[in-house]
Write a protein that holds these residues in place. Structure first.
Motif, mmCIF file in Angstrom:
data_model
loop_
_atom_site.group_PDB
_atom_site.id
_atom_site.type_symbol
_atom_site.label_atom_id
_atom_site.label_comp_id
_atom_site.label_asym_id
_atom_site.label_seq_id
_atom_site.Cartn_x
_atom_site.Cartn_y
_atom_site.Cartn_z
ATOM 1 N N VAL A 258 -28.508 79.499 82.172
ATOM 2 C CA VAL A 258 -29.983 79.621 82.284
ATOM 3 C C VAL A 258 -30.558 78.349 81.921
ATOM 4 O O VAL A 258 -29.974 77.399 81.477
ATOM 5 N N LEU A 259 -31.713 78.096 82.915
ATOM 6 C CA LEU A 259 -32.643 77.078 82.934
ATOM 7 C C LEU A 259 -33.623 77.421 82.461
ATOM 8 O O LEU A 259 -34.452 78.260 82.556
ATOM 9 N N ALA A 260 -34.332 76.220 81.729
ATOM 10 C CA ALA A 260 -35.770 76.311 80.897
ATOM 11 C C ALA A 260 -36.528 75.333 80.956
ATOM 12 O O ALA A 260 -35.998 74.278 81.093
ATOM 13 N N CYS A 261 -37.768 75.264 81.402
ATOM 14 C CA CYS A 261 -38.579 74.061 81.535
ATOM 15 C C CYS A 261 -39.916 74.183 80.977
ATOM 16 O O CYS A 261 -40.536 75.548 80.889
ATOM 17 N N VAL A 262 -40.424 73.107 80.383
ATOM 18 C CA VAL A 262 -42.071 73.212 79.742
ATOM 19 C C VAL A 262 -42.776 72.885 81.022
ATOM 20 O O VAL A 262 -42.566 71.879 81.912
#
Lengths: 223, 273
Positions: free
Chosen positions: B45-49
């Motif tokens: 899982v990749l997540a970013c602001v």
């Protein structure tokens, strides 16, 4: 002093026939599965059809090594398009890409005789037919390959709109229903199989419509 | 002490054996908005602001699909990140074309690292000012890598980069041992929690973040806003006890909960720090 000629050819002919018919909201693309060389059969079970995008399916006869190379180039180009545009290529866009790709090798052509079928941006069936160097045209139906000379006159008889047999024909999408078009295609191949030695074994039919893609098979004479 | 004597170009060593230009490039990564990656045996899982400069402008794209089985999240100079993503995509396409099989992620990150290294040893170039969290699959399962401007790369169970990433890293360090056998949905939840840490009290909504998943049998995709908001609401509610057999209550509870403030409620959310 006569010109020196090569003692080998980069091309071979693997035979086979491809057909596509465009309907109001569907497209039928069909090809036999026989691959030959000379008077021999290499295999009875080789697919000449490939799905390039959601709504584009290509069928090609001619020299299958060149066909495969052409398919790979188009697949790679489609990936690039998807990365850049964040969407699938439309069938007319793919049609132009195929033409450009073929002409790119104008002086050492892909020995591939292609028929591109799919749905246009309005959801109507479309068929594009090509020569080996990329000249193309949108039509309502088309046939290429070793059996095309047997099939095209029959399709003209069945699908070309009556009065324009005299005028430049406007062979737009056929009013036939999907199942009628499939039956027509089967009839074409059964007839072509009778008289063309390079066509036979099995018929692969791909149908594209609003609900997606479907694949059908039918046995053909194996002699 | 001697930084400004030896930091003019990347091909000058400092007496302490450092390349300051490369270190400055790593600094650029730390200034970018946060990006987080975690992996289980089967999923990454990749997540970013997503912080935009003003309300009027759109968000910068920080997560890119590289191929069906690989995606990247970037932090730092997003333009450099975009260019490197194009390189990664091209490498995958060329490999697929030649070998008719997907480029193993381990090979891709080495190629990327080698490309970054070149820029640390040419006087007419500058290092890429972007850190990349590369998540993807190969035959042995799911992997997460971090590629630095220096040309180094490391494999991680979970990692966070960019501004305020330390808060996320603290959370990840606490929980990473559970990730390996985590389900896909729990992995996404952990990513959202880690992401929330970097927001330092600001409300987590789907408009400030982007989530992407890739896994065995699941092609890389960026989740759409509604799905993400649904997941956010889901885990906010987790902190409160649902009323007995009352279907209508959860939506009201969801709107009542503020991020991280459910300590007062019973069955406290375990994420409160």
């Amino acid at each position: 002093m006569t010109k020196q000629h090569a003692n080998w050819s980069p091309y071979d002919i693997n035979g086979g026939t491809v057909v596509a018919i465009a309907g109001a909201d569907y497209c039928v693309i069909a090809a036999d599965t026989r691959m030959s060389t000379g008077y021999s059969i290499l295999t009875r079970d080789y697919s000449k059809i490939i799905q390039l995008a959601d709504k584009s399916v290509m069928a090609s006869s001619g020299f299958q090594a060149d066909v495969r190379a052409l398919q790979k180039v188009l697949e790679a180009r489609h990936l690039i398009y998807q990365h850049q545009h964040n969407k699938q290529m439309s069938c007319p866009a793919m049609a132009q890409l195929l033409s450009n790709t073929l002409y790119f090798k104008r002086f050492f052509p892909y020995y591939a005789f292609n028929v591109l079928g799919g749905l246009d941006s309005e959801g109507k069936g479309c068929v594009f037919t090509y020569d080996a160097v990329g000249s193309y045209e949108r039509v309502g139906y088309s046939s290429q390959g070793s059996g095309s000379t047997l099939i095209t006159p029959y399709l003209d008889n069945q699908l070309k709109s009556p009065s324009p047999l005299l005028l430049p024909a406007k062979d737009a999408v056929t009013p036939l229903s999907e199942s009628e078009a499939i039956d027509l295609v089967k009839t074409c191949f059964v007839s072509a199989t009778e008289r063309d030695i390079y066509t036979g074994d099995k018929l692969e039919i791909v149908i594209l419509n609003a609900s997606g893609k479907r694949r059908d098979y039918m046995e053909l004479r194996k002699d | 002490m001697f930084r400004n004597q030896y930091d003019t170009d990347v091909t000058t060593w400092s007496p302490a054996g450092r390349l300051f230009q490369v270190e400055y490039a790593m600094e650029a990564v730390k200034q970018g908005s946060a990006a987080i990656g975690l992996r289980s045996k089967t999923h990454v899982v990749l997540a970013c602001v997503n912080k935009s400069t003003s309300e009027l402008s759109s968000h910068q794209k920080k997560i890119f699909k590289v191929d069906d089985h690989i995606g990247v999240a970037i932090a730092g100079l997003t333009a450099d990140g975009r260019v490197l993503s194009r390189y990664l995509r091209n490498e995958c396409i060329n490999y697929s074309y030649t070998y008719e099989s997907p480029l193993p992620i381990g090979r891709l990150v080495v190629q990327l690292a080698d490309k970054a290294q070149v820029c640390t040893q040419r006087s007419w170039k500058r290092p890429y000012g972007v850190g990349l969290l590369v998540g993807g699959l190969d035959e042995s399962g799911a992997h997460l890598y971090y590629n630095c401007p220096s040309g180094n790369y490391f494999e991680y169970e979970a990692f966070a980069i960019g501004s305020r990433s330390q808060a996320a890293k603290t959370y990840l360090e606490r929980k990473f041992e559970t990730f390996k056998d985590s389900s896909r949905d729990n992995l996404i939840k952990d990513a959202l929690f880690a992401l929330r840490e970097t927001l330092q009290g600001e409300k987590l909504t789907s408009s400030v973040c982007t989530i992407a998943v890739v896994g065995v049998g699941e092609a890389f995709q960026i989740l759409n806003q509604e799905t993400v908001q649904g997941l956010i609401n889901e885990f906010e509610i987790v902190g409160e006890e649902p009323p007995p057999a009352d279907e209508a209550a959860p939506p009201e509870q969801g709107s009542g909960a503020e991020s991280g403030s459910s300590a007062a409620e019973q069955g406290a959310a375990p994420m409160d720090i």
